[in-house]
Design a protein around this motif. Sequence first.
Motif, PDB file in Angstrom:
ATOM      1  N   ALA A   1       0.875  -1.180   0.000  1.00 40.86           N
ATOM      2  CA  ALA A   1       0.000   0.000   0.000  1.00 40.86           C
ATOM      3  C   ALA A   1       0.909   1.226   0.000  1.00 40.86           C
ATOM      4  O   ALA A   1       1.867   1.305   0.765  1.00 40.86           O
ATOM      5  CB  ALA A   1      -0.905   0.003   1.219  1.00 40.86           C
ATOM      6  N   THR A   2       0.613   2.163  -0.884  1.00 37.82           N
ATOM      7  CA  THR A   2       1.406   3.386  -0.968  1.00 37.82           C
ATOM      8  C   THR A   2       0.470   4.589  -0.958  1.00 37.82           C
ATOM      9  O   THR A   2      -0.723   4.461  -1.210  1.00 37.82           O
ATOM     10  CB  THR A   2       2.253   3.416  -2.259  1.00 37.82           C
ATOM     11  N   ASP A   3       1.032   5.740  -0.667  1.00 41.73           N
ATOM     12  CA  ASP A   3       0.277   6.999  -0.642  1.00 41.73           C
ATOM     13  C   ASP A   3      -0.948   6.909   0.273  1.00 41.73           C
ATOM     14  O   ASP A   3      -2.048   7.330  -0.084  1.00 41.73           O
ATOM     15  CB  ASP A   3      -0.123   7.402  -2.063  1.00 41.73           C
ATOM     16  N   VAL A   4      -0.752   6.336   1.455  1.00 45.03           N
ATOM     17  CA  VAL A   4      -1.834   6.187   2.434  1.00 45.03           C
ATOM     18  C   VAL A   4      -2.101   7.548   3.067  1.00 45.03           C
ATOM     19  O   VAL A   4      -1.187   8.210   3.549  1.00 45.03           O
ATOM     20  CB  VAL A   4      -1.458   5.135   3.504  1.00 45.03           C
ATOM     21  N   LYS A   5      -3.352   7.956   3.065  1.00 45.90           N
ATOM     22  CA  LYS A   5      -3.722   9.295   3.524  1.00 45.90           C
ATOM     23  C   LYS A   5      -4.314   9.261   4.938  1.00 45.90           C
ATOM     24  O   LYS A   5      -5.147   8.423   5.249  1.00 45.90           O
ATOM     25  CB  LYS A   5      -4.758   9.892   2.579  1.00 45.90           C
ATOM     26  N   VAL A   6      -3.847  10.190   5.760  1.00 47.88           N
ATOM     27  CA  VAL A   6      -4.411  10.441   7.090  1.00 47.88           C
ATOM     28  C   VAL A   6      -4.480  11.960   7.261  1.00 47.88           C
ATOM     29  O   VAL A   6      -3.729  12.696   6.628  1.00 47.88           O
ATOM     30  CB  VAL A   6      -3.558   9.809   8.223  1.00 47.88           C
ATOM     31  N   PRO A   7      -5.384  12.462   8.102  1.00 48.61           N
ATOM     32  CA  PRO A   7      -5.497  13.919   8.266  1.00 48.61           C
ATOM     33  C   PRO A   7      -4.278  14.512   8.967  1.00 48.61           C
ATOM     34  O   PRO A   7      -3.716  13.907   9.880  1.00 48.61           O
ATOM     35  CB  PRO A   7      -6.759  14.092   9.097  1.00 48.61           C
ATOM     36  N   THR A   8      -3.888  15.696   8.528  1.00 45.87           N
ATOM     37  CA  THR A   8      -2.794  16.419   9.167  1.00 45.87           C
ATOM     38  C   THR A   8      -3.322  17.138  10.404  1.00 45.87           C
ATOM     39  O   THR A   8      -4.530  17.276  10.588  1.00 45.87           O
ATOM     40  CB  THR A   8      -2.203  17.457   8.194  1.00 45.87           C
ATOM     41  N   GLU A   9      -2.414  17.620  11.227  1.00 51.39           N
ATOM     42  CA  GLU A   9      -2.823  18.374  12.419  1.00 51.39           C
ATOM     43  C   GLU A   9      -3.555  19.657  12.019  1.00 51.39           C
ATOM     44  O   GLU A   9      -4.506  20.055  12.686  1.00 51.39           O
ATOM     45  CB  GLU A   9      -1.618  18.694  13.304  1.00 51.39           C
ATOM     46  N   LEU A  10      -3.149  20.297  10.924  1.00 48.86           N
ATOM     47  CA  LEU A  10      -3.830  21.502  10.451  1.00 48.86           C
ATOM     48  C   LEU A  10      -5.262  21.180  10.024  1.00 48.86           C
ATOM     49  O   LEU A  10      -6.191  21.926  10.349  1.00 48.86           O
ATOM     50  CB  LEU A  10      -3.063  22.139   9.289  1.00 48.86           C
ATOM     51  N   GLN A  11      -5.459  20.069   9.331  1.00 43.56           N
ATOM     52  CA  GLN A  11      -6.808  19.664   8.942  1.00 43.56           C
ATOM     53  C   GLN A  11      -7.667  19.383  10.175  1.00 43.56           C
ATOM     54  O   GLN A  11      -8.841  19.749  10.219  1.00 43.56           O
ATOM     55  CB  GLN A  11      -6.758  18.428   8.043  1.00 43.56           C
ATOM     56  N   LYS A  12      -7.074  18.756  11.179  1.00 43.68           N
ATOM     57  CA  LYS A  12      -7.806  18.482  12.415  1.00 43.68           C
ATOM     58  C   LYS A  12      -8.196  19.778  13.120  1.00 43.68           C
ATOM     59  O   LYS A  12      -9.307  19.906  13.629  1.00 43.68           O
ATOM     60  CB  LYS A  12      -6.975  17.605  13.354  1.00 43.68           C
ATOM     61  N   GLN A  13      -7.289  20.742  13.150  1.00 46.99           N
ATOM     62  CA  GLN A  13      -7.593  22.021  13.783  1.00 46.99           C
ATOM     63  C   GLN A  13      -8.754  22.709  13.081  1.00 46.99           C
ATOM     64  O   GLN A  13      -9.630  23.282  13.722  1.00 46.99           O
ATOM     65  CB  GLN A  13      -6.371  22.936  13.766  1.00 46.99           C
ATOM     66  N   LYS A  14      -8.769  22.670  11.756  1.00 46.92           N
ATOM     67  CA  LYS A  14      -9.835  23.333  10.998  1.00 46.92           C
ATOM     68  C   LYS A  14     -11.191  22.681  11.228  1.00 46.92           C
ATOM     69  O   LYS A  14     -12.217  23.348  11.181  1.00 46.92           O
ATOM     70  CB  LYS A  14      -9.508  23.326   9.503  1.00 46.92           C
ATOM     71  N   MET A  15     -11.218  21.379  11.457  1.00 47.47           N
ATOM     72  CA  MET A  15     -12.475  20.661  11.651  1.00 47.47           C
ATOM     73  C   MET A  15     -12.912  20.619  13.115  1.00 47.47           C
ATOM     74  O   MET A  15     -14.004  20.167  13.417  1.00 47.47           O
ATOM     75  CB  MET A  15     -12.365  19.234  11.123  1.00 47.47           C
ATOM     76  N   SER A  16     -12.088  21.092  14.010  1.00 43.45           N
ATOM     77  CA  SER A  16     -12.386  21.047  15.437  1.00 43.45           C
ATOM     78  C   SER A  16     -13.486  22.030  15.805  1.00 43.45           C
ATOM     79  O   SER A  16     -13.604  23.103  15.226  1.00 43.45           O
ATOM     80  CB  SER A  16     -11.120  21.373  16.231  1.00 43.45           C
ATOM     81  N   PHE A  17     -14.315  21.662  16.783  1.00 38.65           N
ATOM     82  CA  PHE A  17     -15.353  22.571  17.273  1.00 38.65           C
ATOM     83  C   PHE A  17     -14.750  23.796  17.949  1.00 38.65           C
ATOM     84  O   PHE A  17     -15.401  24.812  18.085  1.00 38.65           O
ATOM     85  CB  PHE A  17     -16.280  21.854  18.261  1.00 38.65           C
ATOM     86  N   LYS A  18     -13.501  23.719  18.370  1.00 38.71           N
ATOM     87  CA  LYS A  18     -12.860  24.852  19.032  1.00 38.71           C
ATOM     88  C   LYS A  18     -12.667  26.021  18.069  1.00 38.71           C
ATOM     89  O   LYS A  18     -12.502  27.147  18.480  1.00 38.71           O
ATOM     90  CB  LYS A  18     -11.504  24.426  19.601  1.00 38.71           C
ATOM     91  N   ASN A  19     -12.680  25.744  16.766  1.00 39.16           N
ATOM     92  CA  ASN A  19     -12.479  26.776  15.756  1.00 39.16           C
ATOM     93  C   ASN A  19     -13.755  27.094  15.011  1.00 39.16           C
ATOM     94  O   ASN A  19     -13.727  27.472  13.852  1.00 39.16           O
ATOM     95  CB  ASN A  19     -11.413  26.321  14.746  1.00 39.16           C
ATOM     96  N   SER A  20     -14.910  26.930  15.645  1.00 39.23           N
ATOM     97  CA  SER A  20     -16.168  27.132  14.928  1.00 39.23           C
ATOM     98  C   SER A  20     -17.135  27.963  15.747  1.00 39.23           C
ATOM     99  O   SER A  20     -16.975  28.165  16.936  1.00 39.23           O
ATOM    100  CB  SER A  20     -16.786  25.781  14.574  1.00 39.23           C
ATOM    101  N   THR A  21     -18.155  28.442  15.061  1.00 38.91           N
ATOM    102  CA  THR A  21     -19.232  29.198  15.691  1.00 38.91           C
ATOM    103  C   THR A  21     -20.549  28.574  15.270  1.00 38.91           C
ATOM    104  O   THR A  21     -20.631  27.897  14.253  1.00 38.91           O
ATOM    105  CB  THR A  21     -19.197  30.676  15.265  1.00 38.91           C
TER     106      THR A  21
END
Length: 121
Positions: free
Chosen positions: A84-104
């Motif tokens: 298996a190659t090019d396996v994708k997982v979310p980056t820390e930046l992607q996690k921050q953007k999707m976090s409820f802490k950064n939303s209204t």
Amino acid sequence: MGVRITLGHHSTFMINSVCHTWGNRPWNTKDLSKNNWVLGLIGYGENWHNNHHAFQNSARLGLEWWQLDFPWYVVKSLEWMGLATDVKVPTELQKQKMSFKNSTTTNGYEETHENGNGNAH
């Protein structure tokens, strides 16, 4: 054999019903998907349904160390063997953007806002 097939199908169908009704929502998605740890033993990783909806391209559904994700262990093994190659997982930046802490909250839905430079606030 019939019992195994029946249990497999019902566990799959149950994920979509239960994980849109009960559980927790660590990620800011535009739907009602939830993570439900109780279904972890029969859901083959799909019980981390909110994770799946937040990061749809991720091969890993159990994003926390304590979230069991057996298909992820198989993918990691295949990657280690070079199958298996090019396996994708979310980056820390992607996690921050999707976090409820950064939303209204507006109109009952959670929305993430970005300022001009792409940073969520």
